[in-house]
Design a protein around this motif. Structure first.
Motif, PDB file in Angstrom:
ATOM      1  N   SER A 211       0.826  -1.210   0.000  1.00  0.00           N
ATOM      2  CA  SER A 211       0.000   0.000   0.000  1.00  0.00           C
ATOM      3  C   SER A 211       0.859   1.258   0.000  1.00  0.00           C
ATOM      4  N   VAL A 212       1.951   1.238   0.760  1.00  0.00           N
ATOM      5  CA  VAL A 212       2.863   2.388   0.791  1.00  0.00           C
ATOM      6  C   VAL A 212       3.550   2.555  -0.563  1.00  0.00           C
ATOM      7  N   MET A 213       4.024   1.457  -1.134  1.00  0.00           N
ATOM      8  CA  MET A 213       4.729   1.517  -2.409  1.00  0.00           C
ATOM      9  C   MET A 213       3.791   1.880  -3.558  1.00  0.00           C
ATOM     10  N   ASN A 214       2.504   1.617  -3.370  1.00  0.00           N
ATOM     11  CA  ASN A 214       1.527   1.912  -4.414  1.00  0.00           C
ATOM     12  C   ASN A 214       0.969   3.334  -4.299  1.00  0.00           C
ATOM     13  N   GLY A 215       1.454   4.090  -3.319  1.00  0.00           N
ATOM     14  CA  GLY A 215       1.069   5.490  -3.225  1.00  0.00           C
ATOM     15  C   GLY A 215      -0.077   5.796  -2.296  1.00  0.00           C
ATOM     16  N   TYR A 216      -0.555   4.814  -1.526  1.00  0.00           N
ATOM     17  CA  TYR A 216      -1.617   5.091  -0.569  1.00  0.00           C
ATOM     18  C   TYR A 216      -1.054   5.879   0.618  1.00  0.00           C
ATOM     19  N   ASN A 217      -1.943   6.504   1.379  1.00  0.00           N
ATOM     20  CA  ASN A 217      -1.536   7.310   2.517  1.00  0.00           C
ATOM     21  C   ASN A 217      -0.838   6.434   3.567  1.00  0.00           C
ATOM     22  N   THR A 218       0.435   6.722   3.811  1.00  0.00           N
ATOM     23  CA  THR A 218       1.238   5.892   4.728  1.00  0.00           C
ATOM     24  C   THR A 218       0.752   6.007   6.161  1.00  0.00           C
ATOM     25  N   TYR A 219       0.309   7.201   6.562  1.00  0.00           N
ATOM     26  CA  TYR A 219      -0.177   7.398   7.930  1.00  0.00           C
ATOM     27  C   TYR A 219      -1.396   6.507   8.198  1.00  0.00           C
ATOM     28  N   ILE A 220      -2.343   6.521   7.275  1.00  0.00           N
ATOM     29  CA  ILE A 220      -3.551   5.705   7.440  1.00  0.00           C
ATOM     30  C   ILE A 220      -3.198   4.216   7.412  1.00  0.00           C
ATOM     31  N   SER A 221      -2.312   3.833   6.499  1.00  0.00           N
ATOM     32  CA  SER A 221      -1.909   2.427   6.396  1.00  0.00           C
ATOM     33  C   SER A 221      -1.243   1.943   7.676  1.00  0.00           C
ATOM     34  N   ALA A 222      -0.407   2.789   8.280  1.00  0.00           N
ATOM     35  CA  ALA A 222       0.275   2.418   9.524  1.00  0.00           C
ATOM     36  C   ALA A 222      -0.719   2.270  10.677  1.00  0.00           C
ATOM     37  N   VAL A 223      -1.671   3.184  10.763  1.00  0.00           N
ATOM     38  CA  VAL A 223      -2.688   3.110  11.819  1.00  0.00           C
ATOM     39  C   VAL A 223      -3.544   1.850  11.657  1.00  0.00           C
ATOM     40  N   ILE A 224      -3.955   1.560  10.428  1.00  0.00           N
ATOM     41  CA  ILE A 224      -4.747   0.352  10.166  1.00  0.00           C
ATOM     42  C   ILE A 224      -3.955  -0.898  10.534  1.00  0.00           C
ATOM     43  N   THR A 225      -2.673  -0.912  10.201  1.00  0.00           N
ATOM     44  CA  THR A 225      -1.816  -2.057  10.536  1.00  0.00           C
ATOM     45  C   THR A 225      -1.741  -2.264  12.045  1.00  0.00           C
ATOM     46  N   CYS A 226      -1.602  -1.175  12.798  1.00  0.00           N
ATOM     47  CA  CYS A 226      -1.538  -1.273  14.260  1.00  0.00           C
ATOM     48  C   CYS A 226      -2.862  -1.778  14.838  1.00  0.00           C
TER      49      CYS A 226
END
Length: 402
Positions: free
Chosen positions: A185-200
């Protein structure tokens, strides 16, 4: 508690466990589909790397190449045959070369190939010749890691039993979510902040429900863990602005910005993700230790007051705090030890060294993670007090006055 009641409890726990596993798998599958939409993780290349096994060494030659008037270096060329183990050329026997140049640092530690070695080969297409050259890339090491992983899994199952199964499941799901959902998701250009929060949130919920089921202890741990992670996230965001971080900590950062020119990766967001995901594990450990200890205390002392429970929880937390803070700091130091030693060598002063962004980021990770652990302790203790004490009071039977 009679047999029928115990069976109902076990059935309920199994249903919750099954739903948790199913939802975890579904989240990974759906998340991967979304994260990898119109995106390929591995680039297509004319070169192909395959696994092979050395059959026989054909020739070994050493050339001395002069450098200047007084210096020279040696180039060792080993020609051997190898059988390819996978890919389009599986089972073919090819001729391979291994080159070892003494001009490169560490060349003296490179092992020369021997019959029976498992290796990685690189096929390099040359349109100007009919010969297909193969080059030695490295030794194949993953099989040894697999063996060590199986030993680790066996120890977890031997000591943990049913809890061990859930531990391995949660570890597997976490690994899959990070590398098949978060990273793409990060490499594909999605919002890294949101992706990190969802992962946590995914990791915390999935791990705690799988290990402890749906219970007061799980809820208390979850609230404490999420609170600590939020503290780490907010502090990281504030400090990134105060410290004017750019995210360019090493040469890899530059390459990251080139991966997706249409949707460039925000490097400060990578720092944010690294800090909160790295701290989350230690925060979860602290919250779990405290909630479990206080749960057992309430079970054996149902009449305990909130004040006494809080005092006991803080006493337990202080004992955990020192070792967990050390664990987090030492983990960050250990992971960047080579970089720190290199920077120490090539920095002109201590002041210059301590102001390098890569050092600042390492210090930031250690300090924010440790601070989040410390603040997780009272937050978890207070949460346990409200959940456990209120539950005990509601379960008390009224005393008959007749």
């Amino acid at each position: 508690m009679n047999k029928k009641t115990r069976q109902k409890i076990h059935q309920k726990k199994f249903v919750i466990w099954f739903i948790a596993v199913a939802l975890s798998i579904l989240a990974i599958f759906v998340g991967n589909r979304i994260a990898t939409k119109d995106f390929s993780l591995f680039s297509v290349s004319a070169e192909e790397t395959v696994k092979g096994k050395v059959i026989a060494v054909l020739d070994r030659s050493i050339d001395e190449i002069p450098v200047g008037e007084t210096e020279s270096y040696t180039s060792t060329n080993i020609t051997f045959t190898a059988k390819i183990k996978n890919g389009l050329y599986k089972d073919q026997v090819v001729t391979v070369q291994q080159l070892i140049d003494s001009m490169f640092a560490g060349s003296e530690f490179i092992k020369e190939v021997e019959p029976g070695d498992n290796i990685m080969l690189l096929k390099m297409d040359d349109p100007n010749t009919d010969v297909t050259p193969w080059q030695f890339v490295d030794y194949y090491r993953f099989d040894k890691i697999v063996i060590l992983g199986l030993i680790f899994a066996g120890l977890v199952l031997l000591i943990g039993r049913w809890k061990g199964i859930n531990t391995l499941l949660s570890l597997t799901f976490t690994f899959l979510f990070v590398f098949f959902v978060f990273v793409p998701s990060v490499m594909n250009g999605y919002n890294t902040y949101i992706s990190a929060v969802i992962t946590c949130l995914y990791t915390i919920t999935m791990t705690l429900v799988l290990i402890n089921g749906a219970s007061k202890k799980t809820l208390a741990t979850m609230i404490g863990c999420i609170s600590g992670t939020i503290i780490a996230a907010v502090t990281t965001t504030i400090m990134s602005r105060i410290l004017h971080l750019t995210g360019f900590v090493d040469e890899h950062s530059i390459y990251l910005t080139m991966l997706n020119p249409d949707k460039p990766i925000e490097l400060t967001a990578i720092i944010f993700a690294a800090i909160i995901i790295g701290a989350m594990g230690a925060i979860m450990d602290v919250a779990m230790d405290i909630s479990s200890a206080l749960f057992e205390l309430c079970e054996h002392a149902p009449n305990i007051t909130f004040q006494k429970l809080f005092k006991s929880g803080m006493s337990i937390g202080r004992d955990i705090m020192g070792t967990m803070a050390n664990t987090l700091v030492l983990a960050y130091i250990g992971s960047s030890l080579t970089t720190i030693m290199l920077l120490l060598t090539y920095s002109d002063s201590l002041l210059h060294l301590l102001n390098r962004e890569i050092i600042i980021v390492e210090l930031l990770q250690a300090l924010i993670g440790s601070s989040a652990i410390i603040l997780t302790i009272p937050l978890t203790v207070i949460t346990c007090g409200f959940l456990y004490i209120r539950s005990n009071e509601s379960n008390k039977k009224p005393v008959s006055t007749s």
